[in-house]
Design an enzyme around this catalytic site. Structure first.
Site, PDB file in Angstrom:
ATOM      1  CE  LYS A  69     -40.740  17.364 -20.436  1.00  0.00           C
ATOM      2  NZ  LYS A  69     -39.774  18.480 -20.369  1.00  0.00           N
ATOM      3  CB  SER A 164     -40.224  19.819 -16.705  1.00  0.00           C
ATOM      4  OG  SER A 164     -39.824  20.029 -18.055  1.00  0.00           O
ATOM      5  CB  SER A 188     -36.690  20.829 -18.854  1.00  0.00           C
ATOM      6  OG  SER A 188     -37.462  21.670 -18.036  1.00  0.00           O
TER       7      SER A 188
END
Lengths: 515, 533
Positions: A69, A164, A188
């Site tokens: 990420k 996210s 997330s």
């Protein structure tokens, strides 16, 4: 499996990397990656291949393509947090978890998309545009939702990944890599895992180093692990977990990696079903799935009881105060002086700060900074921040009591429903969305507990649904064992991806308009 | 032409200060208004830079005057994703300091973030200890002399509210001509101990004496170099005045003080300014004022006027700081793994007050001499070294150390460790004197020679310059006779009963022998000769 294939020489690390990179290119429409480190990845793969040929691989992950990420620092590859503030920022160091992956020989393909600074639950609010859920392009989804209209509207049906860590979830789900790192502050990692039909593990707070993870809420952030199956998650966890001298909040002792046995007996287990998780807005099909899962455990001989976590309903509002306060503090460093975006304003230092932060952050980030600073004001501190901390303690105590009463694992849904179409999702603002979407995942962060989302079934619309298991602190082995047993029972279908090439021109236009 | 003085000019600070402290028990008389007298109140906030190889939360080196931005880690520059890691050495230094200042040490203390935007604060917040500091409720005793007389010393005590660990900021350099600000982050993140003193002082001199004592304690402990000129010790003074029996007045904070001497000056100026302001019907603003050492006055710092809300918040990346004592120490841990308060307590060096008492007791020197010995870094050790190597009594040695050595050092602005005359050389010299091989005036000449640092021993100098005491009785008698013969007037005066004039004759003999004669012997010879004439 891939690891075994590499060891036995059935596939070369270089070839594997090539194939994955080709998939990354082929699925560009998903917008899962912010940057792809093609050259570096090929080089790493080549080295891995040499090691295999010598019969000296570094470990099970050697030569395995992974994605990270874009809020983890990676030396040499841009780390942007999907924000204008850090566009073009190249960190001089690797996050501890990234370094551990590289030390194991893992091949880092690139950095995955997210909501700006991980603030969101859709992966729709980053400067590089929204991430598209690979299941939007699956045969399963297409069959259930025949396109009503013509070619121009064809693309409006695509659904979000959740967030996210949507980029990481999409990257796993679309077979571009074998493991991906996400981060999990309020859900997330688990939320997009559920929406994308992959396994999403949020380990116990303090088990994995946060050094190098650009923080959202330091006291709740945990690096998350996204994989296709529970076994893979256990392997990656084993490699990442343990004390890090660079993160004072990690556990002191060494972590013992474990393997999950293939035959699992759940008869001695006590599964708790928290009644407060029957929240308004929970879709009937998730409700039904949850009951079915409960029966599965009952039928297998496990003890299943209803439990109460009475303070759950305060979790979201409490989270809002604590999260924004830490955000306000953590974002203070982005002033345009040492790194990142700097506005051209030269009148005074203060005006330069203001312009830099206005240009660098999106509305969501700025909104959270504003409310966080409000909560931290001297006159408000007791009323909001201190009170929220007390409520947090109550929420954590709820879990302590339940686990103290003999319950081993809690079983809950991960999300309220399957993934929403993008056009529907953006009708609500980020704050409302986050409050709704984090509702089932977020208490585990408050209490620092390990939790995992496991894909359980497809919805009527042909989209993945996940269920969540929450375990005792540092009892990952038990948690993953139960998760693996469940995974074996439900036999979640493999995604049947259609060719995405024909959408490429569309996405190109789309990306242009966002940036 | 008439020159009229303003009240400020005619009433020098010194008077005000003396008055403030002692004469009237801490009060300052009212001016022309004739109202009740004023009570000044002074509290101090002192930032002492911890003497440590690395910074409070990062591994970067700590060094004074290194090239700009050469000692900056990723954490110091607040790169995203970096985390603080507490430096044990800084914790130990704070514990030592806390113990030396009679504080209770908190076995659990917490770190907080204090937010404000400034170019030399990269993270936008400073990590400090607001809620629970590492040490609380201590005291510091200090002595000061009354009316500038070393012989009249009083001991006072100031309460220490707390000691907290915190990060230092970087430094901003403003280039006004190019309207640029340059930032040096070498200092950013260096460990500080903030020592908060209660407002128990009432004048500049008291504050200065308290700071001086603190400085000595820190230097003795090695917890801080505490050199004000290098910014390792920074003192802010909170000053207010009120009438006896009334609540404390509005206080101002005086900053930018870089020596102990200026501290006294700044505080006394500020006390006087506030009294005048109030007596003229004005009010005191709760503001920050900078001391201007050139003008000798304090000036309002307008840029710090805006009300700051620091939005304190617990530092989430640092667990509570847990300290142990002998009782709570886990069985399998030792002092290298955890900080053990008792282990540190047992190893505390003698503090200045104890050292002074020991010096007075061991060597029979005056208390004020013990102060002078400790005020110069290394002087007490020098003194004790000389004593070890000489037969001369300490009471006599102290004169040589304080009069000869110290005035030479002061004159040449040298530190004790840089003295060209080592303690061994001085001991050698004093031994010659003690064995009556040279006179004390000759010894002074030898000292002057030694100061040149040419590597000669005292004995070599004595030989070379023929400074040995004249042992030849006959030669000495001849010299005495010659002096008597030449000084008819003086001889007459002595004979008339004025014995004081004899000293002049002794002096003349000394001069004639270039200090080589024993004054006692010379006196005997002269007396004998004068009687027999």
């Amino acid at each position: 499996q891939v690891s075994a294939a590499l060891r036995e020489g059935r596939v070369g690390a270089g070839e594997l990397c090539q194939r994955c990179l080709a998939r990354v290119r082929g699925t560009g429409l998903l917008n899962a990656y912010i940057s792809v480190a093609e050259d570096a990845a090929l080089l790493e793969a080549e080295e891995a291949e040499k090691r295999y040929r010598r019969g000296q691989p570094l470990g099970v992950l050697d030569g395995i393509p992974v994605a990270v990420k874009d809020n983890f620092n990676t030396a040499g590859i841009e780390t942007t947090c999907a924000s204008n503030m850090l566009k073009g920022y190249i960190s001089p160091y690797n996050a501890t978890v990234v370094q551990k992956l590289l030390d194991q020989g893992a091949v880092l393909l690139g950095k995955t998309n997210l909501d700006e600074f991980a603030m969101g639950s859709g992966s729709t609010d980053g400067v590089f545009g929204p991430v598209r859920n690979p299941w939007s392009y699956s045969r399963q989804y297409k069959e259930k939702n025949p396109s009503k209209s013509h070619s121009e509207n064809e693309d409006s049906e695509w659904v979000i990944t959740g967030g996210s860590s949507g980029g990481s979830a999409a990257a796993i789900s679309s077979f571009t890599c074998f493991a991906a790192l996400g981060s999990d502050t309020g859900g997330s990692t688990r939320n997009p895992a559920a929406h994308c039909g992959v396994v999403g593990l949020k380990p116990t707070y303090g088990l994995i180093s946060r050094h190098g993870l650009i923080p959202l809420v330091n006291s709740m952030d945990v690096p998350g692990i996204l994989t296709r199956c529970v076994d893979d998650a256990a392997v990656v966890l084993g490699l990442l977990a343990g004390h890090d001298p660079k993160d004072s909040t990690t556990i002191q002792g060494a972590f013992k990696p474990f393997e999950i046995p293939d035959s699992i007996d759940v008869r001695k287990l006590c599964i708790g079903i928290p009644k407060e998780y029957h929240v308004p807005g929970l879709s009937s099909e998730i409700q039904a799935l949850w009951s079915k899962a409960t029966d599965l455990f009952k039928d297998a001989g496990a003890k299943v009881i209803e439990v109460s976590l009475p303070h759950t309903s305060y979790s979201i509002v409490c989270y809002h105060v604590l999260c924004t306060a830490e955000v306000a503090s953590n974002m203070a460093r982005f002033d345009g002086l040492e790194y990142g975006h700097r506005a051209a304003m030269k009148q005074s230092t203060e005006s330069m700060y203001a312009a830099t932060r206005r240009e660098g952050f999106n509305d969501v980030v700025r909104g959270r900074i504003l409310s966080g600073n409000y909560f931290l004001l001297k006159e408000n501190y007791e009323k909001y921040f201190v009170k929220a901390q007390k409520v947090r303690r109550l929420i954590a105590n709820d879990f302590v009591k339940v686990f103290g009463s003999g319950v081993d694992i809690l079983l809950t849904p991960t999300t309220l429903s399957d993934a929403a179409p993008y056009v529907e999702f953006i009708k609500e603002d980020n704050r409302t969305r986050s409050a709704q979407d984090d509702i089932l995942t977020q208490a585990a962060n408050m209490a620092g507990l390990p939790a995992i989302s496991v894909p359980a079934a497809l919805s009527k619309r042909g989209l993945p649904l996940g269920l969540q298991f929450i375990g005792r602190s540092f009892q990952e082995k038990q948690l993953l064992t139960v998760a693996k047993w469940f995974e074996k029972q439900v036999k979640f279908p493999v995604i049947q991806l259609e060719d995405m090439k024909r959408h490429d021109c569309n996405v190109f236009q789309h990306q242009k308009s966002v940036s | 032409m008439t020159i009229s003085f303003s009240r400020k000019d005619t009433e020098p600070m010194e008077t005000a200060r003396a008055a403030a402290c002692h004469a009237r028990g801490g009060t300052v008389p009212a001016g022309q208004s004739g109202l009740a007298s004023w009570l000044p109140v002074v509290g101090l906030e002192i930032h002492a830079q911890i003497s440590s190889n690395s910074k409070l939360f990062s591994g970067s080196q700590v060094q004074f005057a290194a090239p700009p931005n050469s000692l900056v880690s990723f954490f110091d520059a607040s790169l995203p994703g970096t985390l603080p890691v507490l430096n044990r050495r800084c914790v130990e230094a704070a514990v030592m300091t806390g113990l030396a200042l009679n504080c209770s040490i908190n076995k659990k203390s917490l770190f907080d973030r204090k937010h404000y935007f400034y170019a030399d604060l990269p993270a936008g917040y400073q990590i400090t200890q607001k809620r629970v500091p590492i040490a609380v409720n201590g005291s510091l005793s200090y002595s000061l002399c009354i009316d500038n007389k070393m012989s009249r010393m009083v001991t006072k005590t100031v309460r220490i509210k707390q000691i907290q660990l915190e990060q230092d900021s970087g430094k901003s350099l403003h280039d006004d001509t190019r309207s640029q600000t340059l930032v040096d982050l070498n200092r950013a993140g260096v460990g500080l101990m903030e020592v908060v003193m209660e407002p128990d002082m009432c004048c500049g001199e008291e504050a200065a004496a308290a700071v001086r004592e603190l400085q000595l304690i820190l230097q003795t402990l090695g917890s801080s170099k505490a050199i004000m000129a290098e910014g390792q010790l920074r003192v802010d003074a909170n000053v207010s005045v009120h009438h006896p029996g009334e609540p404390y007045g509005v206080r101002t904070e005086v900053k930018n003080i870089n020596s102990v001497r200026f501290l006294a000056k700044a505080i006394d100026y500020e006390i006087q300014r506030q009294i005048e302001e109030l007596e003229n019907g004005g009010t005191i603003l709760n503001e920050t004022r900078a001391f201007d050492s050139k003008l000798g006055c304090t000036i309002s710092m307008r840029d710090k006027e805006g009300k700051q809300d620091y939005r304190f918040m617990p530092e989430p990346n640092l667990p509570p700081l847990i300290l142990y004592d002998a009782k709570s120490l886990p069985a399998n841990r030792n002092h290298q793994q955890v900080v053990n308060i008792d282990w540190i307590r047992e190893r505390l060096p003698d503090l200045p007050s104890v050292k002074r008492a020991k010096l007075v007791e061991l060597y029979g020197i005056l208390p004020e001499h013990s102060f002078t010995l400790l005020n110069e870094d290394g002087l007490a050790e020098y003194f004790e070294n000389v004593i070890k190597h000489t037969q001369m009594k300490p009471k006599k040695v102290i004169g040589w150390v304080l009069k000869e050595l110290l005035s030479y050092l002061k004159e040449h602005a040298l530190a004790v460790k840089d003295s060209p005359v080592s303690s061994f050389l001085l001991a050698d010299l004093l031994n010659l004197l003690e064995r009556k091989e040279i006179s004390s005036s000759a010894a002074k000449q030898v000292f002057e020679e030694l100061w040149k640092g040419e590597g000669k021993t005292p004995l070599e100098i004595v030989k070379e310059k023929h400074l040995e005491l004249l042992r030849d009785q006959e030669e000495l008698e001849q010299i005495c006779q010659a002096v008597i013969d030449r000084q008819e007037d003086e001889v007459m005066a002595i004979k008339a009963g004025n014995q004081k004039v004899l000293n002049k004759l002794i002096g003349l003999v000394q001069r004639a022998t270039r200090g080589r004669s024993n004054p006692v012997l010379v006196k005997q010879i002269l007396e004998k000769k004068l009687q027999s004439e």
